[in-house]
Design an enzyme around this catalytic site. Structure first.
Site, PDB file in Angstrom:
ATOM      1  N   ALA A 202       0.868  -1.192   0.000  1.00  7.08           N
ATOM      2  CA  ALA A 202       0.000   0.000   0.000  1.00  7.08           C
ATOM      3  C   ALA A 202       0.901   1.239   0.000  1.00  7.08           C
ATOM      4  CB  ALA A 202      -0.959  -0.003   1.176  1.00  7.08           C
TER       5      ALA A 202
ATOM      6  N   HIS B 209       6.812   6.013   1.555  1.00  7.67           N
ATOM      7  CA  HIS B 209       7.683   4.935   1.052  1.00  7.67           C
ATOM      8  C   HIS B 209       8.540   5.433  -0.115  1.00  7.67           C
ATOM      9  CE1 HIS B 209       4.177   2.463   2.627  1.00  7.67           C
ATOM     10  NE2 HIS B 209       5.197   1.953   3.292  1.00  7.67           N
TER      11      HIS B 209
END
Ligand code: PAF
Length: 274
Positions: free
Chosen positions: A29, A34
């Site tokens: 996800a 990230h």
């Protein structure tokens, strides 16, 4: 980009990698938080490896393992676009074994804050991170400061177990209005999302008070609670040093202010490092 789902194949590919390896372990996800870790790794290393594995052992009974957002297709596209070299997506049976050896989080630092609310959570985190480090054998591994306790415990594991990897702490990435990026933000309704902003507002206010010379943690916590309490079901507001011990006075470069709480059914955490 190579997508590898199997430990043996990963080992073969890894044996032929020559150069510095940067590693970003994730549960998928993927969001801008990230991406910032991946970008940093790409700058600092010759190869960037990302893993996606929703690790069951770090979820306690009754937590959101089944509901945890899974976006395999979108994640693959993101990794490909940003230039990840290898995406490791192991199956559960390829990395967990029957009656296997267990890693335990440290008795003190592993059982305060998140560890007190979610006892056993960090045993599972350290177990999977240790496995992934041994499989991937990175030179550097990138972790967000948003999961402050996770980051500190991983640094401690690497130190205590003499694991030859450099842990790179990365700043929290926020939405334009201050909300810290999290895979769980997608659970928030528009109204809940608005309420969730109290968390970053309270942290920002504490930061400003410290800049104005207020160092007493009791005063800071009281102010934060007054900002949080109408919108957030507070689980904790804590001010600790880098060993995760509560402190009475702010210590420059050795303080973390943390908040955990629920908005509706969604549990959120956030912090600032002073
Ligand atoms: O922060 C996470 O996404 C997870 O806790 C990690 C480090 C990938 C271990 O499963």
């Amino acid at each position: 980009m190579l997508i590898i789902k199997d430990f043996e194949q990963f080992q073969k590919v890894r044996a032929n990698i020559d150069g510095r390896v940067g590693f970003i372990p994730t549960m998928g996800a993927l969001h801008r938080g990230h991406l910032s870790l991946i970008k940093k790794s790409k700058i600092e290393n010759d190869f960037t490896i990302v893993s996606i594995f929703v690790n069951p052992t770090q979820f306690l009974e009754g937590e959101d393992l089944d509901k945890y957002p899974r976006k395999e297709e979108a994640d693959i596209t993101i990794c490909e676009k940003i230039g990840v070299d290898i995406l490791f997506m192991p199956t559960i049976n390829s990395i967990y074994f029957e009656d296997e050896l267990k890693i335990s989080a440290p008795a003190k630092a592993g059982y305060v804050l998140e560890g007190a609310k979610r006892p056993g959570h960090f045993d599972g985190v350290l177990q999977i991170v240790m496995k992934l480090f041994n499989i991937v054998r990175p030179d550097r591994a990138y972790f967000g400061k948003k999961d402050a306790q996770q980051l500190i415990l991983i640094q401690k594991m690497v130190h205590d177990m003499f694991i030859p990897v450099k842990i790179i702490p990365c700043n929290t990435i926020r939405e334009h209005d201050g909300l810290a990026m999290s895979s769980r933000n997608i659970y928030l309704s528009p109204k809940e999302r608005q309420k969730a902003l109290s968390i970053s507002k309270a942290l920002k206010r504490a930061g400003k008070m410290i800049m104005s010379g207020i160092k007493d943690t009791k005063t800071l916590k009281e102010e934060m609670i007054s900002i949080l309490q109408k919108d957030i079901k507070i689980e904790y507001v804590e001010i600790v040093n880098r060993s995760l011990e509560p402190i009475d006075k702010i210590i420059e470069d050795d303080t973390i202010i943390l908040v955990a709480g629920k908005v509706g059914e969604t549990r959120l955490i956030d912090n600032i490092w002073i």
